[in-house]
Design a protein around this motif. Sequence first.
Motif, PDB file in Angstrom:
ATOM      1  N   GLY A  14      -2.389   0.579  -3.841  1.00  0.00           N
ATOM      2  CA  GLY A  14      -3.638   0.277  -3.129  1.00  0.00           C
ATOM      3  C   GLY A  14      -4.070  -1.180  -3.147  1.00  0.00           C
ATOM      4  O   GLY A  14      -5.114  -1.516  -2.591  1.00  0.00           O
ATOM      5  N   ALA A  23      -7.539   2.026   1.327  1.00  0.00           N
ATOM      6  CA  ALA A  23      -8.612   2.002   0.316  1.00  0.00           C
ATOM      7  C   ALA A  23      -9.906   1.445   0.926  1.00  0.00           C
ATOM      8  O   ALA A  23     -10.992   1.993   0.699  1.00  0.00           O
ATOM      9  CB  ALA A  23      -8.172   1.161  -0.882  1.00  0.00           C
ATOM     10  N   ILE A  35      -7.392   2.582  -7.283  1.00  0.00           N
ATOM     11  CA  ILE A  35      -6.142   2.068  -6.720  1.00  0.00           C
ATOM     12  C   ILE A  35      -5.144   1.865  -7.856  1.00  0.00           C
ATOM     13  O   ILE A  35      -5.542   1.584  -8.992  1.00  0.00           O
ATOM     14  CB  ILE A  35      -6.351   0.754  -5.935  1.00  0.00           C
ATOM     15  CG1 ILE A  35      -7.091  -0.307  -6.766  1.00  0.00           C
ATOM     16  CG2 ILE A  35      -7.060   1.012  -4.625  1.00  0.00           C
ATOM     17  CD1 ILE A  35      -7.153  -1.673  -6.107  1.00  0.00           C
TER      18      ILE A  35
END
Length: 238
Positions: A14, A23, A35
Motif C-alpha cells: 500500500g 489506499a 498498509i
Amino acid sequence: MENITGKRALVTGGARGLGKAIAFALAKEGVHIAITGRNESSLKDTAAELAQLGTEVTYAVFDVSDYSAVQREVERLQENFGGFDILINNAGVSSFSSVLDMKVDDWTSIININLLGTYFVTKAVLPQLIEKNRGDIVMVSSTAGLNGAATTSAYSASKFGVIGFADSLMREVRKNNIRVCTLMPSTIASDMSKDLGLTDGDPEKVLQPEDFAELVIANLKLPRRAMLKSASLWSTNP
Ligand SMILES: NC(=O)c1ccc[n+]([C@@H]2O[C@H](COP(=O)([O-])OP(=O)(O)OC[C@H]3O[C@@H](n4cnc5c(N)ncnc54)[C@H](OP(=O)(O)O)[C@@H]3O)[C@@H](O)[C@H]2O)c1
C-alpha cells in the motif's frame, strides 16, 4: 449499494503504485486503513499522507512470502488496530525473461510473492472475516493471468494461480457472507510497468493507478447478494 464508510481495510503493497492509489481511494470513502510492505520508510511517508484525510491509519512491515511474519504482523494489527472488513491482496513483483534464461531462484520468488503471498495473507485474515460473518477480499491479478506471453512464464503462472485460488475461495466462503473478487488489469502506470519498459506512464496512453482504484471502490460498492453468488472478474483492455 454497499456502504463502506467506517470499514477497516488491509492493503498489501500500500505504500506505492496501485496499492497506494487504492489506499487513498478507500481513505476518501472514510475507510480506516492498514498498509503493508517491506520498505518501512515509504510506508511511514504514505501513512502520514493518508492520515491527513482524517481516517485511522497504520502500517506493518513484512514480506508477504514469509508466512510466520505474515501471521505475526496480521495478529499484531488485529490487536492494535482492530479486525478487518476488507482485504486488498495487491502486493506483487514482476520480471520477464525466457524459461531458460530466468534463474530458478527468480522464478520461484515471483511465485512465492505473488501466489503464496496472496494465499498467506488471505489465510491470516480470513478467520476474522468468518467470525464476523462478513467481508470482502479483492485479488489483484493481471491480464497476464488470462493469457501467457513469451518471457512472462513466472508472472503469468503466479497470476493464473491467483485467479484459481480466488475462484475456489469464493465458492468456499460465500456461505460466510464473504465476497471474493479478482481484478485483472492490463498495463497501469507504476514503478513496475516502468521498470519492465511497458510504458512511460503517459496518462493519454495508459491507465493511471487512480483509475484502477476507482474500479476497486466501485466493485466494493456493488450489491452484496448477487456478488456473493458469482466471482467478480474484471479485466481492463490492454
Ligand atoms: N502496473 C501494472 O501495469 C500492473 C498490471 C497488472 C497487474 N499489476 C499488479 O498490481 C499489483 C501492484 O503492482 P504495481 O504496479 O503497483 O507495482 P509496484 O509499483 O512495483 O508496487 C509493488 C508493491 O508491492 C509491494 N511488494 C512487492 N513485493 C513484496 C513482498 N515480497 N512483500 C510485501 N510487499 C511486497 C511493494 O512494497 P515494498 O517495495 O515496500 O515491499 C509495493 O508496494 C501487483 O500485484 C502487480 O502484479 C500491475
